[in-house]
Design an enzyme around this catalytic site. Structure first.
Site, short mmCIF file in Angstrom:
data_model
loop_
_atom_site.label_atom_id
_atom_site.label_comp_id
_atom_site.label_asym_id
_atom_site.label_seq_id
_atom_site.Cartn_x
_atom_site.Cartn_y
_atom_site.Cartn_z
N SER A 50 -1.23 0.58 -0.83
CA SER A 50 -1.97 1.78 -0.42
C SER A 50 -3.26 1.42 0.30
CB SER A 50 -2.29 2.65 -1.65
OG SER A 50 -2.87 1.87 -2.69
N ASP A 88 0.84 -5.82 -4.97
CA ASP A 88 2.05 -5.29 -4.35
C ASP A 88 2.65 -6.28 -3.35
OD1 ASP A 88 2.53 -2.84 -5.51
OD2 ASP A 88 1.52 -1.67 -3.96
N GLU A 187 6.32 7.14 -10.19
CA GLU A 187 5.42 7.95 -9.36
C GLU A 187 6.03 9.29 -8.99
OE1 GLU A 187 2.85 7.81 -5.18
OE2 GLU A 187 3.84 5.99 -5.91
#
Length: 275
Positions: A50, A88, A187
């Protein structure tokens, strides 16, 4: 990192054992200064892809590179001493094969000092998760809404709203647990789905827009702090409005500079007399 720092940092085993007795507190971090502020309060710091949107202003996470993740992962490790740091794997760095995933993960762990990697995908990634864990790479898996697949699913939409989607998410979760993931991020799902997955698994389930029943919660820190602009996802609770405060501080600074009020004498260095 000193031996004392290393010993005080939460391990992947500690996160794995957090199932049940309490709640796992997780937040994103991309820089050393932010990691330093969050570290005393978080069990897990996620260096999420992100960062492409939050830090670099990209329209999605798809343009994030492995080098970007490594640079930011190393910064977060340097800025923290207590939280378990997870990085990530970005889009295109692990989907081609389990060996590609291992090579990417090995770079991340070696070059950042992080404790684990996170990767998106359900049943289709179980073989890769098993390949990684068998070779000493701790893995957090990520299911439900998977931002790297935003073009496939048609946008950022809640998942598991229909019965077939709910069953698919549960199958994904069970397959990833069996493959060796030590924790699972779920999520943006229907609340009942997040609850069901949490109850079905023996590993901690960390929710983001999933369910209060999850074993822990994670938010994008800039969303939580009110630094992401006017629009934030429905599942975000904002605990501050730092974006507004930063703007006000910049305004006061600009006024002082234009008025000649900064720097003041106390901000300047005088010439020292010779002894």
């Amino acid at each position: 990192m000193s031996a004392q720092q290393s010993q005080s940092r939460k391990t992947t085993t500690a996160i794995r054992q957090a199932k049940g007795p309490g709640k796992v507190v997780a937040l994103t971090a991309y820089t050393a200064p932010m990691a330093r502020q969050l570290d005393p309060h978080a069990d897990l710091l996620l260096v999420g892809d992100s960062l492409g949107m939050v830090v670099y202003g990209l329209p999605s996470t798809l343009g994030v590179t492995l080098d970007m993740m490594i640079a930011h992962g190393a910064a977060v490790v340097r800025g923290s001493t207590q939280a378990c740091v997870v990085v990530d794997l970005p889009f295109g760095s692990y989907q081609a094969s389990p060996m590609q995933a291992f090579e990417s993960a090995a770079r991340v762990l070696a070059e950042t000092g992080a404790q684990a990697v996170k990767l998106e995908g359900g049943v289709e990634m179980a073989e890769t998760v098993q390949f990684l864990t068998a070779r000493g790479v701790p893995v957090v898996s990520h299911i439900g809404l998977m931002p790297q697949q935003v073009n496939t699913v048609g946008g950022y939409k809640a998942q598991g709203m229909q019965a077939d989607g709910s069953e698919r998410i549960l199958r994904d979760a069970q397959a990833l647990q069996e493959a060796g993931a030590f924790a699972l991020v779920v999520e943006c799902t229907a609340e009942a789905v997040g609850r069901r997955v949490t109850e079905a698994l023996q590993i901690p389930v960390i929710g983001i827009g999933a369910s209060p029943a999850c074993d822990g919660q994670i938010l994008v820190t800039e969303d939580m702090l009110g630094m992401s602009g006017a629009r934030v996802p429905r599942f975000v609770k904002q605990y501050a409005q730092l974006g507004d405060e930063i703007g006000r501080a910049a305004q006061r600074y600009a006024q002082d500079v234009r008025a000649g009020a900064f720097p003041a004498p106390e901000h300047c260095f005088g010439v020292q007399a010779k002894a």
